[in-house]
Scaffold this active site. Sequence first.
Site, short mmCIF file in Angstrom:
data_model
loop_
_atom_site.label_atom_id
_atom_site.label_comp_id
_atom_site.label_asym_id
_atom_site.label_seq_id
_atom_site.Cartn_x
_atom_site.Cartn_y
_atom_site.Cartn_z
N ASP A 194 -10.11 3.80 -7.70
CA ASP A 194 -9.59 2.86 -6.70
C ASP A 194 -10.76 2.24 -5.94
OD1 ASP A 194 -7.79 1.50 -4.87
OD2 ASP A 194 -6.29 2.95 -5.49
N HIS A 266 -7.87 -3.01 -7.40
CA HIS A 266 -8.25 -1.67 -6.96
C HIS A 266 -9.50 -1.21 -7.73
CE1 HIS A 266 -4.91 -0.88 -4.23
NE2 HIS A 266 -4.17 -1.57 -5.06
N ASP A 329 -1.26 -2.99 -9.90
CA ASP A 329 -0.62 -3.36 -8.63
C ASP A 329 -1.57 -4.14 -7.72
OD1 ASP A 329 -2.17 -0.99 -8.48
OD2 ASP A 329 -1.31 -0.53 -6.52
N GLU A 330 -0.97 -4.85 -6.79
CA GLU A 330 -1.66 -5.42 -5.64
C GLU A 330 -2.93 -6.19 -6.02
OE1 GLU A 330 -0.21 -2.40 -2.17
OE2 GLU A 330 -1.94 -1.73 -3.33
N TYR A 421 8.26 7.61 -1.65
CA TYR A 421 6.84 7.64 -1.25
C TYR A 421 6.63 8.79 -0.27
CZ TYR A 421 4.58 3.91 -3.81
OH TYR A 421 4.01 3.17 -4.82
N TRP A 473 0.07 8.86 -1.76
CA TRP A 473 -1.17 8.13 -1.48
C TRP A 473 -1.86 8.82 -0.32
CZ3 TRP A 473 -2.28 5.02 -5.27
CH2 TRP A 473 -1.24 4.49 -6.05
N GLU A 475 -4.46 7.87 1.96
CA GLU A 475 -5.28 7.24 3.00
C GLU A 475 -5.36 8.13 4.24
OE1 GLU A 475 -2.99 5.66 1.20
OE2 GLU A 475 -3.52 3.55 0.88
C1 ACM Z 1 1.31 1.14 -4.96
O1 ACM Z 1 1.86 1.84 -4.11
N1 ACM Z 1 0.40 0.24 -4.60
C2 ACM Z 1 1.58 1.28 -6.37
#
Ligand code: ACM
Length: 537
Positions: A194, A266, A329-330, A421, A473, A475
């Site tokens: 990432d 990413h 993604d993103e 999530y 995730w 962070e």
């Molecule tokens: C994601 O949560 N950006 C896949």
Amino acid sequence: MTQKLFYGVAAAAIMIIAAACNENNPAASDLSIVPAPTELKLSGKTVAVPETIGISAVDDSLKALADTYIGQMSSGAEAVLPLKSSSSEAFIRLGFDRKLSSEEYRLTVRKNGIRITGGSTKGVWWGLQTLSQILMQAENGCIPAVRISDKPHFAYRGAHLDCCRHFFTVDEVKRYIDILALHKLNTFHWHLTDDQGWRIQILGYPKLTDVGSVRKETLVGLYGESDEYDGQPYGGFYTQDEIREVVRYAGDRQITVIPEIEMPGHAVAALTSYPELGCKGKGYEVRTTWGISEDLFCVGKESTFVFLENVLSEVCDLFPGEYIHIGGDECPMTVWEKCPHCLAVMEREGYSDIRQLQGYLLHRIETFLAGKGKKIIGWDEILDGGVTPTAVVMSWRGPAGGIKAAKQGNHVIMAPNNYSYLDYAQTADPEGNGEPLGIGGHVSLRIMHSFDPYDELSEPEKQYILGLQCNLWAEYISDFSHVQFMVLPRFCALSENAWSEGKTDYDSFLRRVEKGMLPLYRYFGFNVADYAFNGIE
Ligand code: ACM
Ligand code: ZN
């Protein structure tokens, strides 16, 4: 985050030879298992658990499985169950029943002992996970006589861990895999690359880890609000030997590891290591804050494909499973719109929409991986650039992408942020309820449990849903105790939705979690969120 629950009572209790294993023992009429088994029949009797619980097996593969199970039940537990492997017929006997499907099992508790048979080692392993819950519910050394027939609804039952935003050690990753096993989850999605760190050693590209695995500092506080940094370099990566060790460890626990190598976005850690692979070609720095970067791999340079294919070749050699996750993604495509190399591909291929460049990358990478016998999974953005019929779509921006994909005949893994999530808050008022600083959102145990993966799908479309996954995730999650707090008990809802047939009532589910799973969490000393048990949602 340091609060540790410890529960030694059940384990201690079963070491006492049963004084009264009869119909009046409370264990006779009450047994809670998560995920809900297909069929569970109590006979109304109870059975005494011996002082030493021997496990015997019909062949070497099941003997190895029994040893793995004994290892599992003794790792981290303070009051360890008295399990021993045995070469002669023992209290617990493991065998095969080839009439069963691979992950299916039968478990019976009778006066003469416990028998677990499975369609393969997988089925026996899931049966052993059910056994752990039964043993934890012993009352005065007695467990219920019971017959359980069980098999999973979905073939894919996954959990993801982001080891880029924060790094978790090999031992912690193994512990995460242990936690997956308890919940009959069979797939570990390992997020390895990432913007904030590249975490997998690639022998052909040493700078990925020499340079890309370290960021110079990390944001303190909430992204978008704080401008404070800690001034501390932060890094870590897994050597290829360590990766192989984790894959083997997971395999022994009947769990497949899917690596995720992010492209085209990413990718800032990779671009910091090899700047020539980006559209701008210079000026990258491993990201020190969260959010989305505009910098992408340049899809107009052939050198990008040489790099990605070489990296993926090493990745394919490390991970024997059928899938490689290629991210997707993103990706803001602003840099592509200004890049002469990327625009040249647009023109050459006759594209009218910049997003088709993502489809171009995806198609080339999928073709390359197919040559190595691998299939690809991508986040639902891959639908936007012209997805191939064979790519598996992981729906994360709600279920909509998964529904769209299933309707057009792509296989789908449902991991919608609004239902699954695990970095999202566990209650509606995270600050008021004292939740740790997090990314926002709201996914209580009840919300997660309420997810219907087949919503809006016809009978023929339902077959495209391969299964379910939760994502964590990292962070805002910097230590492993916090990881446990975020996944426990919410993994129970994932497990129930992915394994059990049909929707179960939430209140009865919650009671089963409390009675069937919580003692097991306590046995291992896990850090468990107790909001749901206190009715805080
Ligand atoms: C994601 O949560 N950006 C896949
Ligand atoms: Zn470019």
